[in-house]
Design a protein around this motif. Structure first.
Motif, PDB file in Angstrom:
ATOM      1  N   MET A   2       0.834  -1.298  -0.147  1.00  0.00           N
ATOM      2  CA  MET A   2      -0.087   0.090   0.112  1.00  0.00           C
ATOM      3  C   MET A   2       0.959   1.381  -0.139  1.00  0.00           C
ATOM      4  O   MET A   2       0.520   2.146  -0.487  1.00  0.00           O
ATOM      5  CB  MET A   2      -0.767  -0.021   1.090  1.00  0.00           C
ATOM      6  N   ASN A 176      -4.737  -6.462   3.094  1.00  0.00           N
ATOM      7  CA  ASN A 176      -4.947  -5.068   2.932  1.00  0.00           C
ATOM      8  C   ASN A 176      -4.401  -4.137   3.964  1.00  0.00           C
ATOM      9  O   ASN A 176      -3.969  -3.184   4.041  1.00  0.00           O
ATOM     10  CB  ASN A 176      -6.465  -4.686   2.540  1.00  0.00           C
ATOM     11  N   LYS A 177      -5.024  -4.559   5.280  1.00  0.00           N
ATOM     12  CA  LYS A 177      -4.626  -3.873   6.488  1.00  0.00           C
ATOM     13  C   LYS A 177      -3.067  -3.987   6.873  1.00  0.00           C
ATOM     14  O   LYS A 177      -2.459  -2.904   7.277  1.00  0.00           O
ATOM     15  CB  LYS A 177      -5.456  -4.365   7.915  1.00  0.00           C
ATOM     16  N   THR A 178      -2.619  -5.141   6.693  1.00  0.00           N
ATOM     17  CA  THR A 178      -1.114  -5.297   7.230  1.00  0.00           C
ATOM     18  C   THR A 178      -0.225  -4.864   6.197  1.00  0.00           C
ATOM     19  O   THR A 178       0.877  -4.520   6.664  1.00  0.00           O
ATOM     20  CB  THR A 178      -0.783  -6.682   7.650  1.00  0.00           C
ATOM     21  N   GLY A 179      -0.829  -5.287   5.021  1.00  0.00           N
ATOM     22  CA  GLY A 179       0.303  -4.942   3.804  1.00  0.00           C
ATOM     23  C   GLY A 179       1.180  -6.154   3.711  1.00  0.00           C
ATOM     24  O   GLY A 179       2.346  -6.055   3.014  1.00  0.00           O
ATOM     25  N   ILE A 180       0.671  -7.130   4.375  1.00  0.00           N
ATOM     26  CA  ILE A 180       1.702  -8.460   4.232  1.00  0.00           C
ATOM     27  C   ILE A 180       0.748  -9.412   3.436  1.00  0.00           C
ATOM     28  O   ILE A 180      -0.354  -9.701   3.813  1.00  0.00           O
ATOM     29  CB  ILE A 180       1.933  -8.738   5.652  1.00  0.00           C
TER      30      ILE A 180
ATOM     31  N   ASP B 180       6.437  -7.561   1.571  1.00  0.00           N
ATOM     32  CA  ASP B 180       6.221  -8.015   3.174  1.00  0.00           C
ATOM     33  C   ASP B 180       7.124  -7.399   4.029  1.00  0.00           C
ATOM     34  O   ASP B 180       7.140  -6.984   5.094  1.00  0.00           O
ATOM     35  CB  ASP B 180       5.974  -9.612   3.088  1.00  0.00           C
ATOM     36  N   SER B 183       6.664  -3.747   4.680  1.00  0.00           N
ATOM     37  CA  SER B 183       5.725  -3.660   5.431  1.00  0.00           C
ATOM     38  C   SER B 183       5.875  -3.867   7.158  1.00  0.00           C
ATOM     39  O   SER B 183       5.543  -3.126   7.924  1.00  0.00           O
ATOM     40  CB  SER B 183       4.428  -4.402   5.278  1.00  0.00           C
ATOM     41  N   LYS B 187       5.876  -0.887   9.300  1.00  0.00           N
ATOM     42  CA  LYS B 187       4.635  -0.697  10.087  1.00  0.00           C
ATOM     43  C   LYS B 187       4.566  -1.502  11.403  1.00  0.00           C
ATOM     44  O   LYS B 187       3.876  -1.172  12.187  1.00  0.00           O
ATOM     45  CB  LYS B 187       3.742  -1.007   9.204  1.00  0.00           C
ATOM     46  N   HIS B 188       5.121  -2.786  11.349  1.00  0.00           N
ATOM     47  CA  HIS B 188       4.825  -3.558  12.449  1.00  0.00           C
ATOM     48  C   HIS B 188       5.901  -3.882  13.511  1.00  0.00           C
ATOM     49  O   HIS B 188       5.508  -4.154  14.507  1.00  0.00           O
ATOM     50  CB  HIS B 188       4.226  -4.885  11.726  1.00  0.00           C
TER      51      HIS B 188
END
Lengths: 202, 235
Positions: A2, A176-180, B180, B183, B187-188
């Motif tokens: 995203m 969609n939410k995690t981008g994973i 991944d 991300s 993000k995580h």
């Protein structure tokens, strides 16, 4: 991915080199974060849209599409978020008009066309973002847990007593939410968010 | 990934000015085996000096600059040899350059931070990289020889045909894993401090992602269609 979507991808189907060049210049001058791809035909467009990341907008000269109503309808159905605009060099049939988000004339001002297009693309992309809330719902977490255990959609559906179709839609939301999107990536996500414990995987 | 559309490259333009605008073109030069000391020479001059097809160079360099080729392309067998050699150099760059670099950053991160999650990140990257290597081995051993044989118009003794489907599946897997990883890092996963190291890691991932992106575009837009065309012409 995203985070990559902060620019717009525009496909232009315009047989006239001089008009193409004009569209190209006008859009590049009005907005820097865009990528314009010249596409030869509607078939070529379908091929590229299938293979690659979809475009945000297609600008098309309606005169290249006589008798292709069926294809256009199909494209609009397959890519509901795609903005479809025409720049007409001659009069366009009313029935055809309804297939487009907007029809411009080559006599419209550059500002009018580019601003309108930018607004259309923004409207559509903000629709994308409305479900972009990062936190997973309880149900999505449950699906995630089973997913990273290695269960396939059908098994997850049976375990949770829901339909496979619902599982698929949960999975889509999770990605969609995690981008994973990969299973191992989601495993790391679940551990980092303490949805599962690392000891579950020894 | 870099998405900004740069200048559309034409033969008469000065190479250095183009590099000033888009430094990723250095990767294109390296994979073509062109030296970086380009001086004030134009694209045409540099291609001639290095015996690289100008037509091919323009198509590839324009991919780096954000332009897809038109769908109707045809290439001489010499050009196909040059594409294959470009892609092979590409592989060497991932294997001997990018992988050790990214791997060492993640290793360092793991040494500085004891969190289990970074250990998992390393595992994820290694798994991912092994997949990429498998795909490259497949290309080096099956797909490329097949294309080279095709250009010699001797389909009969070509190795078992590659599958365009398998090809494209691999590509999307590779893209997914890299996305991944980004991300997770953006993000995580919480890592305290170490901004310098993390920035270097991210830069490397972006560079890898960009080059892989162009790599797939070359295969999808040039190599595979060319293969189809030759096969069709041979009946």
């Amino acid at each position: 991915m995203m985070m990559n979507r902060h620019k717009y991808a525009i496909a232009v189907i315009e047989p006239s080199p001089i008009i193409f060049e004009g569209i190209y210049k006008a859009f590049h001058e009005s907005e820097s974060r865009i990528v314009i791809t010249e596409i030869e035909s509607i078939d070529e467009f379908i091929r590229q849209a299938d293979e690659q990341n979809p475009f945000d907008m297609v600008i098309i000269n309606p005169s290249v599409l006589p008798n292709r109503t069926k294809e256009i309808k199909k494209i609009r159905k397959t890519y509901p978020k795609l903005v479809f605009v025409g720049i007409a060099v001659s009069l366009v049939d009313n029935e055809l008009l309804s297939l487009y988000n907007e029809m411009f004339s080559i006599y419209d001002s550059i500002e009018h066309i580019t601003q309108r297009c930018r607004k259309l693309m923004k409207d559509y992309s903000s629709e994308n973002k409305s479900n972009d809330n990062e936190n997973l719902s309880k149900r999505e977490e449950e699906v995630l847990k089973l997913l990273i255990k290695g269960m396939v959609n059908k098994e997850i559906a049976q375990t949770l007593g829901i339909s496979t179709h619902t599982v698929i839609s949960h999975r889509k939301n999770i990605s969609n939410k995690t981008g994973i999107r990969s299973q191992s990536g989601l495993t790391i996500y679940a551990i980092s968010k303490k949805i599962v414990s690392i000891t579950d995987f020894d | 990934m870099q998405h900004i559309q740069n200048t559309k490259i034409k033969g008469g333009m000065k190479m250095l000015e183009l590099i000033e605008e888009n430094q990723f073109l250095l990767l294109a030069l390296q994979h073509f085996g062109i030296d970086f000391a380009v001086g004030d020479k134009s694209v045409v001059q540099i291609c001639a000096e290095n015996s690289i097809s100008e037509n091919l160079f323009l198509i590839v360099a324009n991919l780096y600059n954000g332009y897809r080729p038109k769908s109707t392309l045809s290439f001489s067998s010499e050009e196909i040899r040059q594409i294959v050699s470009f892609l092979k150099n590409n592989h060497d760059y991932y294997r001997n350059d990018k992988y050790p670099e990214i791997s060492s950053y993640i290793r360092q991160l793991q040494e500085n931070h004891s969190e289990e999650i970074i250990f998992l990140l390393e595992k994820f990257f290694n798994e991912y990289f092994n997949e990429v290597m498998d795909h490259f081995a497949y290309e080096d051993n099956v797909a490329f020889p097949y294309f080279l044989k095709l250009t010699n118009k001797s389909k009969d003794d070509a190795p078992s045909p590659y599958s365009a489907h398998e090809y494209l599946d691999h590509h999307s897997d590779i893209r997914i894993a890299l996305g991944d990883l980004k991300s997770l890092l953006f993000k995580h996963i919480n890592i305290n401090g170490d901004p310098g190291l993390r920035r270097k890691l991210l830069f490397s991932l972006f560079e890898l992602e960009f080059d892989l992106h162009v790599h797939s575009l070359i295969e999808e837009n040039i190599l595979i269609p060319v293969g189809y065309n030759i096969e069709r012409s041979m009946g």
